[in-house]
Design a protein around this motif. Structure first.
Motif, PDB file in Angstrom:
ATOM      1  N   LEU A  37       0.816  -1.209   0.000  1.00 41.92           N
ATOM      2  CA  LEU A  37       0.000   0.000   0.000  1.00 41.92           C
ATOM      3  C   LEU A  37       0.854   1.265   0.000  1.00 41.92           C
ATOM      4  O   LEU A  37       0.560   2.218  -0.722  1.00 41.92           O
ATOM      5  CB  LEU A  37      -0.930   0.008   1.220  1.00 41.92           C
ATOM      6  CG  LEU A  37      -2.005  -1.077   1.257  1.00 41.92           C
ATOM      7  CD1 LEU A  37      -2.767  -1.004   2.568  1.00 41.92           C
ATOM      8  CD2 LEU A  37      -2.961  -0.934   0.089  1.00 41.92           C
ATOM      9  N   ILE A  38       1.902   1.287   0.815  1.00 36.37           N
ATOM     10  CA  ILE A  38       2.686   2.517   0.912  1.00 36.37           C
ATOM     11  C   ILE A  38       3.722   2.626  -0.215  1.00 36.37           C
ATOM     12  O   ILE A  38       4.198   3.712  -0.511  1.00 36.37           O
ATOM     13  CB  ILE A  38       3.359   2.677   2.288  1.00 36.37           C
ATOM     14  CG1 ILE A  38       4.435   1.605   2.513  1.00 36.37           C
ATOM     15  CG2 ILE A  38       2.318   2.644   3.392  1.00 36.37           C
ATOM     16  CD1 ILE A  38       5.268   1.858   3.774  1.00 36.37           C
ATOM     17  N   ALA A  82       0.230  11.249   2.766  1.00 34.75           N
ATOM     18  CA  ALA A  82      -0.390  10.396   1.752  1.00 34.75           C
ATOM     19  C   ALA A  82      -0.351   8.928   2.167  1.00 34.75           C
ATOM     20  O   ALA A  82      -1.350   8.207   2.042  1.00 34.75           O
ATOM     21  CB  ALA A  82       0.300  10.583   0.406  1.00 34.75           C
ATOM     22  N   LYS A  83       0.794   8.490   2.671  1.00 39.17           N
ATOM     23  CA  LYS A  83       0.909   7.094   3.103  1.00 39.17           C
ATOM     24  C   LYS A  83       0.061   6.833   4.353  1.00 39.17           C
ATOM     25  O   LYS A  83      -0.564   5.772   4.484  1.00 39.17           O
ATOM     26  CB  LYS A  83       2.369   6.747   3.372  1.00 39.17           C
ATOM     27  CG  LYS A  83       3.228   6.689   2.120  1.00 39.17           C
ATOM     28  CD  LYS A  83       4.674   6.359   2.456  1.00 39.17           C
ATOM     29  CE  LYS A  83       5.526   6.329   1.197  1.00 39.17           C
ATOM     30  NZ  LYS A  83       6.945   6.024   1.497  1.00 39.17           N
ATOM     31  N   ILE A  85      -2.685   8.333   5.183  1.00 35.35           N
ATOM     32  CA  ILE A  85      -4.083   8.281   4.749  1.00 35.35           C
ATOM     33  C   ILE A  85      -4.386   6.936   4.094  1.00 35.35           C
ATOM     34  O   ILE A  85      -5.454   6.356   4.305  1.00 35.35           O
ATOM     35  CB  ILE A  85      -4.380   9.448   3.783  1.00 35.35           C
ATOM     36  CG1 ILE A  85      -4.386  10.770   4.557  1.00 35.35           C
ATOM     37  CG2 ILE A  85      -5.711   9.251   3.059  1.00 35.35           C
ATOM     38  CD1 ILE A  85      -4.411  12.008   3.673  1.00 35.35           C
ATOM     39  N   THR A  86      -3.437   6.420   3.307  1.00 37.97           N
ATOM     40  CA  THR A  86      -3.628   5.120   2.665  1.00 37.97           C
ATOM     41  C   THR A  86      -3.777   4.006   3.700  1.00 37.97           C
ATOM     42  O   THR A  86      -4.643   3.141   3.585  1.00 37.97           O
ATOM     43  CB  THR A  86      -2.437   4.800   1.742  1.00 37.97           C
ATOM     44  OG1 THR A  86      -2.362   5.795   0.720  1.00 37.97           O
ATOM     45  CG2 THR A  86      -2.590   3.435   1.096  1.00 37.97           C
ATOM     46  N   ILE A  87      -2.951   4.051   4.749  1.00 37.90           N
ATOM     47  CA  ILE A  87      -3.029   3.044   5.813  1.00 37.90           C
ATOM     48  C   ILE A  87      -4.365   3.141   6.538  1.00 37.90           C
ATOM     49  O   ILE A  87      -5.028   2.127   6.803  1.00 37.90           O
ATOM     50  CB  ILE A  87      -1.861   3.225   6.806  1.00 37.90           C
ATOM     51  CG1 ILE A  87      -0.532   2.878   6.127  1.00 37.90           C
ATOM     52  CG2 ILE A  87      -2.059   2.346   8.041  1.00 37.90           C
ATOM     53  CD1 ILE A  87       0.688   3.285   6.930  1.00 37.90           C
ATOM     54  N   ALA A  89      -7.155   4.341   5.367  1.00 36.40           N
ATOM     55  CA  ALA A  89      -8.218   3.900   4.456  1.00 36.40           C
ATOM     56  C   ALA A  89      -8.293   2.374   4.426  1.00 36.40           C
ATOM     57  O   ALA A  89      -9.386   1.795   4.406  1.00 36.40           O
ATOM     58  CB  ALA A  89      -7.975   4.448   3.050  1.00 36.40           C
ATOM     59  N   ALA A  90      -7.134   1.718   4.436  1.00 34.48           N
ATOM     60  CA  ALA A  90      -7.114   0.250   4.426  1.00 34.48           C
ATOM     61  C   ALA A  90      -7.729  -0.314   5.702  1.00 34.48           C
ATOM     62  O   ALA A  90      -8.497  -1.290   5.668  1.00 34.48           O
ATOM     63  CB  ALA A  90      -5.676  -0.254   4.269  1.00 34.48           C
TER      64      ALA A  90
END
Length: 229
Positions: A37-38, A82-83, A85-87, A89-90
């Motif tokens: 993801l990151i 950004a990373k 937020i991705t974590i 969201a997951a």
């Protein structure tokens, strides 16, 4: 010059994307899945090592990871907004998948069923919320409705709204559920008073009041199981 290493610059054995394609997602560790993801780490460590470090600080528990804020995650070298937020969201998608699985069976005949259904909705809340669960005569969920946010005192929860929702949805059984952000499952005096008011209203309207369940993270309190309904 960028100081980040892309996945394709890693050693072959450290490439989780290729590992997923060859062996399937179930073969990857939590750190490897998060590394996908990151996408990259830093000059000091790979994305896998970075996520191993983050998870280590969470006792290798994804539930604990889901409670971290963007600010918390950005404290790690190699993780920006950004990373982070991705974590987050997951983690949210994981909670929603768990919730949808619970909704498929949606039989809420016991306190443990109610807990399993509501826990994904409540596990990360930092304030109290109260929900009413409306069921048919077979304990199948008709509708789950949030009736309070920020507290469940007698003034915060309108019992008339609970009964109105039950009547409008043709429910013959209802349960009340709320969380304790403190993670204590000991009922308060407000909890007790609200339980008695809902019980009296249900008796008047000939609706079966199944339970009032207090949800904490990993445990619950049931008024029914304790013989108080």
């Amino acid at each position: 010059m960028s100081n980040k290493l892309s996945i394709h610059e890693w050693a072959e054995e450290d490439r989780p994307r290729e590992k997923l394609m060859a062996l399937g997602a179930e073969a990857l560790t939590n750190a490897e899945l998060l590394a996908i993801l990151i996408g990259s780490g830093s000059t000091k460590e790979s994305a896998v090592d970075l996520m191993k470090r983050v998870l280590g600080d969470c006792n290798n528990n994804l539930n604990t990871l889901g409670k971290k804020s963007i600010h918390d995650l950005c404290q790690y070298n190699g993780i920006g907004e950004a990373k982070a937020i991705t974590i987050m969201a997951a983690c949210e998608l994981g909670k929603r998948r768990q919730r949808e699985k619970a909704e498929e069976r949606a039989n809420l005949s016991s306190a443990s069923d109610i807990y399993e259904y509501m826990h994904p909705r409540m596990q990360d809340l930092d304030v109290e919320e109260a929900w009413v669960l409306l069921m048919n005569q077979n304990y199948k969920l008709i509708r789950a409705e949030r009736i309070s946010h920020g507290g469940i005192s007698e003034t915060a929860v309108d019992v008339r709204i609970i009964i109105r929702e039950a009547v409008l949805n043709n429910a013959t059984i209802l349960a009340l559920c709320h969380n304790h952000p403190s993670n204590s499952i000991h009922p308060s005096q407000d909890d007790n008073r609200l339980t008695q008011r809902v019980k009296s209203a249900c008796e008047l309207m000939r609706i079966f009041f199944l339970d009032h369940v207090i949800v904490a993270d990993g445990c619950y309190y049931s008024y029914h199981e304790h013989g108080r309904i």
